[in-house]
Enzyme design. Structure first.
Site, PDB file in Angstrom:
ATOM      1  N   HIS A  88       8.661   3.597  -6.543  1.00 50.38           N
ATOM      2  CA  HIS A  88       8.189   3.567  -5.151  1.00 50.38           C
ATOM      3  C   HIS A  88       8.580   2.231  -4.516  1.00 50.38           C
ATOM      4  O   HIS A  88       8.402   1.186  -5.149  1.00 50.38           O
ATOM      5  CB  HIS A  88       6.674   3.719  -5.098  1.00 50.38           C
ATOM      6  CG  HIS A  88       6.141   3.609  -3.696  1.00 50.38           C
ATOM      7  ND1 HIS A  88       6.296   4.627  -2.772  1.00 50.38           N
ATOM      8  CD2 HIS A  88       5.504   2.594  -3.063  1.00 50.38           C
ATOM      9  CE1 HIS A  88       5.756   4.233  -1.621  1.00 50.38           C
ATOM     10  NE2 HIS A  88       5.271   3.014  -1.764  1.00 50.38           N
ATOM     11  N   CYS A  95      42.687  12.765  -5.023  1.00 54.01           N
ATOM     12  CA  CYS A  95      41.389  12.087  -4.939  1.00 54.01           C
ATOM     13  C   CYS A  95      41.545  10.612  -4.594  1.00 54.01           C
ATOM     14  O   CYS A  95      40.980  10.126  -3.621  1.00 54.01           O
ATOM     15  CB  CYS A  95      40.665  12.257  -6.276  1.00 54.01           C
ATOM     16  SG  CYS A  95      39.209  11.259  -6.430  1.00 54.01           S
ATOM     17  N   ASP A 134      41.756  21.475  -9.469  1.00 56.58           N
ATOM     18  CA  ASP A 134      41.967  22.323  -8.289  1.00 56.58           C
ATOM     19  C   ASP A 134      42.912  23.493  -8.543  1.00 56.58           C
ATOM     20  O   ASP A 134      42.783  24.544  -7.906  1.00 56.58           O
ATOM     21  CB  ASP A 134      42.549  21.491  -7.133  1.00 56.58           C
ATOM     22  CG  ASP A 134      41.511  20.581  -6.490  1.00 56.58           C
ATOM     23  OD1 ASP A 134      40.391  20.457  -7.050  1.00 56.58           O
ATOM     24  OD2 ASP A 134      41.824  19.981  -5.437  1.00 56.58           O
ATOM     25  N   GLY A 192      38.114  24.129  11.440  1.00 57.99           N
ATOM     26  CA  GLY A 192      37.440  24.324  10.150  1.00 57.99           C
ATOM     27  C   GLY A 192      36.266  23.385   9.978  1.00 57.99           C
ATOM     28  O   GLY A 192      36.427  22.171  10.101  1.00 57.99           O
ATOM     29  N   ALA A 193      35.086  23.977   9.707  1.00 62.33           N
ATOM     30  CA  ALA A 193      33.879  23.166   9.493  1.00 62.33           C
ATOM     31  C   ALA A 193      33.445  23.228   8.033  1.00 62.33           C
ATOM     32  O   ALA A 193      32.269  23.363   7.711  1.00 62.33           O
ATOM     33  CB  ALA A 193      32.756  23.636  10.419  1.00 62.33           C
ATOM     34  N   LYS A 227      35.971   8.084   1.719  1.00 64.98           N
ATOM     35  CA  LYS A 227      34.680   7.400   1.557  1.00 64.98           C
ATOM     36  C   LYS A 227      34.754   5.955   2.057  1.00 64.98           C
ATOM     37  O   LYS A 227      33.739   5.390   2.480  1.00 64.98           O
ATOM     38  CB  LYS A 227      34.206   7.454   0.108  1.00 64.98           C
ATOM     39  CG  LYS A 227      33.319   8.630  -0.155  1.00 64.98           C
ATOM     40  CD  LYS A 227      34.019   9.965  -0.271  1.00 64.98           C
ATOM     41  CE  LYS A 227      34.044  10.891   0.892  1.00 64.98           C
ATOM     42  NZ  LYS A 227      34.753  12.153   0.644  1.00 64.98           N
TER      43      LYS A 227
HETATM   44  C1  LIG Z   1      40.334  14.565   2.338  1.00 66.80           C
HETATM   45  C2  LIG Z   1      39.744  14.933   1.000  1.00 66.80           C
HETATM   46  C3  LIG Z   1      38.514  14.410   0.619  1.00 66.80           C
HETATM   47  C4  LIG Z   1      37.974  14.732  -0.623  1.00 66.80           C
HETATM   48  N1  LIG Z   1      36.771  14.201  -0.976  1.00 66.80           N
HETATM   49  C5  LIG Z   1      36.231  14.522  -2.179  1.00 66.80           C
HETATM   50  C6  LIG Z   1      35.002  13.941  -2.589  1.00 66.80           C
HETATM   51  O1  LIG Z   1      34.383  13.134  -1.876  1.00 66.80           O
HETATM   52  N2  LIG Z   1      34.503  14.282  -3.809  1.00 66.80           N
HETATM   53  C7  LIG Z   1      35.153  15.179  -4.627  1.00 66.80           C
HETATM   54  O2  LIG Z   1      34.662  15.463  -5.722  1.00 66.80           O
HETATM   55  N3  LIG Z   1      36.331  15.736  -4.258  1.00 66.80           N
HETATM   56  C8  LIG Z   1      36.883  15.422  -3.070  1.00 66.80           C
HETATM   57  N4  LIG Z   1      38.094  15.956  -2.712  1.00 66.80           N
HETATM   58  C9  LIG Z   1      38.743  16.896  -3.648  1.00 66.80           C
HETATM   59  C10 LIG Z   1      39.462  16.128  -4.784  1.00 66.80           C
HETATM   60  O3  LIG Z   1      40.394  15.243  -4.220  1.00 66.80           O
HETATM   61  C11 LIG Z   1      40.135  17.101  -5.718  1.00 66.80           C
HETATM   62  O4  LIG Z   1      39.182  18.046  -6.167  1.00 66.80           O
HETATM   63  C12 LIG Z   1      40.728  16.392  -6.925  1.00 66.80           C
HETATM   64  O5  LIG Z   1      41.695  15.450  -6.527  1.00 66.80           O
HETATM   65  C13 LIG Z   1      41.364  17.407  -7.871  1.00 66.80           C
HETATM   66  O6  LIG Z   1      41.921  16.737  -8.952  1.00 66.80           O
HETATM   67  P1  LIG Z   1      43.156  17.363  -9.744  1.00 66.80           P
HETATM   68  O7  LIG Z   1      43.403  16.451 -10.899  1.00 66.80           O
HETATM   69  O8  LIG Z   1      42.907  18.786 -10.009  1.00 66.80           O
HETATM   70  O9  LIG Z   1      44.393  17.348  -8.719  1.00 66.80           O
HETATM   71  P2  LIG Z   1      45.011  16.230  -7.780  1.00 66.80           P
HETATM   72  O10 LIG Z   1      44.115  15.088  -7.567  1.00 66.80           O
HETATM   73  O11 LIG Z   1      45.521  16.959  -6.582  1.00 66.80           O
HETATM   74  O12 LIG Z   1      46.247  15.699  -8.627  1.00 66.80           O
HETATM   75  C14 LIG Z   1      47.324  16.523  -8.960  1.00 66.80           C
HETATM   76  C15 LIG Z   1      48.559  15.660  -9.175  1.00 66.80           C
HETATM   77  O13 LIG Z   1      49.585  16.477  -9.737  1.00 66.80           O
HETATM   78  C16 LIG Z   1      50.833  16.088  -9.185  1.00 66.80           C
HETATM   79  N5  LIG Z   1      51.753  17.219  -9.351  1.00 66.80           N
HETATM   80  C17 LIG Z   1      51.674  18.440  -8.742  1.00 66.80           C
HETATM   81  N6  LIG Z   1      52.638  19.253  -9.212  1.00 66.80           N
HETATM   82  C18 LIG Z   1      53.355  18.535 -10.119  1.00 66.80           C
HETATM   83  C19 LIG Z   1      54.471  18.835 -10.954  1.00 66.80           C
HETATM   84  N7  LIG Z   1      55.032  20.055 -10.981  1.00 66.80           N
HETATM   85  N8  LIG Z   1      54.963  17.849 -11.754  1.00 66.80           N
HETATM   86  C20 LIG Z   1      54.400  16.616 -11.758  1.00 66.80           C
HETATM   87  N9  LIG Z   1      53.339  16.286 -10.990  1.00 66.80           N
HETATM   88  C21 LIG Z   1      52.809  17.243 -10.205  1.00 66.80           C
HETATM   89  C22 LIG Z   1      50.490  15.764  -7.727  1.00 66.80           C
HETATM   90  O14 LIG Z   1      51.473  14.902  -7.174  1.00 66.80           O
HETATM   91  C23 LIG Z   1      49.118  15.088  -7.868  1.00 66.80           C
HETATM   92  O15 LIG Z   1      49.230  13.691  -7.986  1.00 66.80           O
HETATM   93  C24 LIG Z   1      38.672  15.629  -1.492  1.00 66.80           C
HETATM   94  C25 LIG Z   1      39.921  16.145  -1.123  1.00 66.80           C
HETATM   95  C26 LIG Z   1      40.456  15.800   0.113  1.00 66.80           C
HETATM   96  C27 LIG Z   1      41.807  16.363   0.493  1.00 66.80           C
END
Ligand SMILES: Cc1cc2nc3c(=O)[nH]c(=O)nc-3n(C[C@H](O)[C@H](O)[C@H](O)COP(=O)(O)OP(=O)(O)OC[C@H]3O[C@@H](n4cnc5c(N)ncnc54)[C@H](O)[C@@H]3O)c2cc1C
Length: 454
Positions: free
Chosen positions: A439, A41, A308, A174-175, A50
């Site tokens: 308003h 994120c 995620d 992909g859209a 953003k």
């Molecule tokens: C281009 C893009 C735009 C986005 N825009 C939006 C938006 O506008 N609004 C929104 O709500 N969401 C958005 N998202 C989705 C959002 O980024 C994710 O839903 C969010 O980051 C999920 O959070 P998380 O904590 O589950 O995982 P992540 O943010 O992916 O964090 C997981 C972390 O775990 C670490 N990790 C993984 N495996 C291990 C391990 N075995 N040991 C130690 N560390 C590890 C990774 O390095 C990472 O830093 C977007 C995603 C992308 C790709």
């Protein structure tokens, strides 16, 4: 021994929010991060995109400058400055997360973590033990299995965000949310954008009527869409795909963006050690507790998966609120968090956003519903802003209970946020119609829908 109350694997929005909330409520925490704190994120997702979306918005407004009486503007677009600004915002926010994680009861371990058993993880050869473990390892880009998908001109969203100069043309495969956001941004930056999508309509999370109108708006800005088209090969010069009539077409392009979805990060976690198998590539969790479910179908009492990696709602705010909910359970605290009401936004220009059921879902599920519509073009603030493109659909059941809202138009996300709060409190359409709205604001578009007779 390295012992804490709570181990968290991954320091994205799910992980760092869990760590902060647990520490502030008296738990000792060890959090593992193999790359940068802030996760997808902050570093390569929501925040940098953003920043770019804001640059796009400024550019689009400047293109209309004469409509506001600003004559003879000499525009020069410096992409390096766009990247610098984005990096500055990301760095500042990352420092903010680092400072949160510097609380005395939080230990940050910069390493890859894997399970040894239900209480133990191993990182860099050292064992760490805790009463509870939260998996918050996030997701990464999926790739289409076609010839040429590994070519250097094929980028994922992270690669695209780190480019130092813009390509002249791009084909986005992909859209979905990521594809559409980049299509909107890059088009505003002056890149020639073509989108190839397998499905009939873009943005399947949205009401199809609204998604179609948004796509048409972007088409008018010059983005070319090929819907119901399947990519077959990617070469150094372009992308071949089979269109809806079964004919092969070809788009010549400098770069390709792979935006066909994201897959949970589970590699290297050694989930076998806790008896867990994936479901549709994600870690299965119990819907109420977010406890991980093992191959026997039983909840592991002290192991949870948020964000995620559980494949439920791939959104930063979903990850954060799931994390808080899990920590509340560990603390034995009841909460009112409604994870079933999950608003989502798509930061195209104009924006789109939704919460709850769409009209399509009501029809498919045979639900007796009422759909009320309102339009940006009938709203005073939208007219004043010169943002008249947009439509909102407010859905309720036959008793008037609000069950969903889908919209596209300027600041749609802010409007949907209001609906989301109302749904959390089981509000009826007639109650919404009785609520005073400032308003002139775009939020009056929502009130106008509520005032439409059933
Ligand atoms: C281009 C893009 C735009 C986005 N825009 C939006 C938006 O506008 N609004 C929104 O709500 N969401 C958005 N998202 C989705 C959002 O980024 C994710 O839903 C969010 O980051 C999920 O959070 P998380 O904590 O589950 O995982 P992540 O943010 O992916 O964090 C997981 C972390 O775990 C670490 N990790 C993984 N495996 C291990 C391990 N075995 N040991 C130690 N560390 C590890 C990774 O390095 C990472 O830093 C977007 C995603 C992308 C790709």
């Amino acid at each position: 021994m390295n012992k804490s109350d709570l181990i968290i694997i991954g320091a994205g929005p799910g992980g760092y929010r869990a760590a902060e909330y647990a520490a502030k409520n008296g738990l000792s925490v060890t959090i593992f991060e193999k790359e940068h704190v802030g996760g997808t994120c902050l570093n390569v997702g929501c925040i940098p995109t953003k920043c770019f979306a804001r640059n796009a918005e400024v550019l689009l407004d400047l293109k209309d400058a004469t409509e506001y009486g600003v004559e003879s503007l000499n525009l020069e677009f410096n992409y390096q400055k766009v990247v610098q600004r984005k990096n500055g915002v990301v760095d500042a926010l990352r420092q903010g997360v680092e400072s949160i994680l510097s609380l005395p009861s939080i230990s940050v371990v910069k390493a890859n973590a894997a399970f040894k058993d239900e209480h133990t993880v191993v990182a860099d050869g050292t064992e760490y033990v805790a009463d509870h473990i939260i998996i918050a390892t996030g997701s990464s880009t999926k790739t289409l299995n076609v010839e040429g998908a590994g070519s250097p001109q094929v980028l994922d969203s992270s690669d695209l965000l780190s480019l130092q100069s813009l390509p002249e043309s791009i084909c986005i495969i992909g859209a979905g949310v990521i594809g559409m956001e980049f299509a909107s941004i890059l088009n505003a930056f002056g890149v020639e954008v073509t989108v190839v999508e397998f499905l009939k309509e873009c943005l399947p999370v949205l009401d199809s009527d609204i998604a179609k109108r948004l796509r048409k708006t972007l088409e008018k800005r010059g983005i070319v869409f090929h819907m119901q088209s399947a990519v077959s090969t990617i070469t150094d010069e372009g992308v071949s795909f089979v269109n809806k009539k079964g004919k092969t077409e070809y788009v010549k392009t400098e770069k390709v963006l792979m935006a066909v979805g994201r897959k949970p990060n589970v590699e290297g976690l050694n989930l076998d050690a806790v008896g867990v198998s994936l479901e549709h590539g994600a870690i299965p969790v119990d819907s109420a507790s977010y406890s991980v479910v093992n191959t026997e179908g039983e909840c592991l009492e002290r192991v949870y998966a948020v964000g995620d990696v559980n494949g439920r709602q791939m959104l930063a705010h979903a990850a954060e609120m799931q994390a808080v909910h899990v920590v509340n359970q560990i603390l034995g605290k009841a909460d009112d968090i409604r994870l079933d009401i999950m608003p989502a936004a798509i930061f195209t220009n104009p924006e789109a956003a939704c919460v709850g059921l769409s009209e399509d879902q009501c029809k498919q599920q045979g639900i007796d519903y009422i759909c009320r519509k309102s339009f940006w073009r009938a709203n005073g603030k939208a007219m004043a802003m010169n943002e008249t493109e947009g439509m909102l659909k407010l859905l309720s059941d036959k008793n008037g209970l609000i069950t969903g809202c889908h919209a596209f138009g300027a600041h749609a996300a802010d409007i949907i946020q209001e609906v989301s709060a109302l749904m959390c409190r089981n509000t009826k359409v007639e109650q919404l119609a009785d609520m005073v709205h400032i308003h002139p604001t775009l939020c009056e578009i929502l009130k106008a829908a509520a005032e439409v007779p059933a």
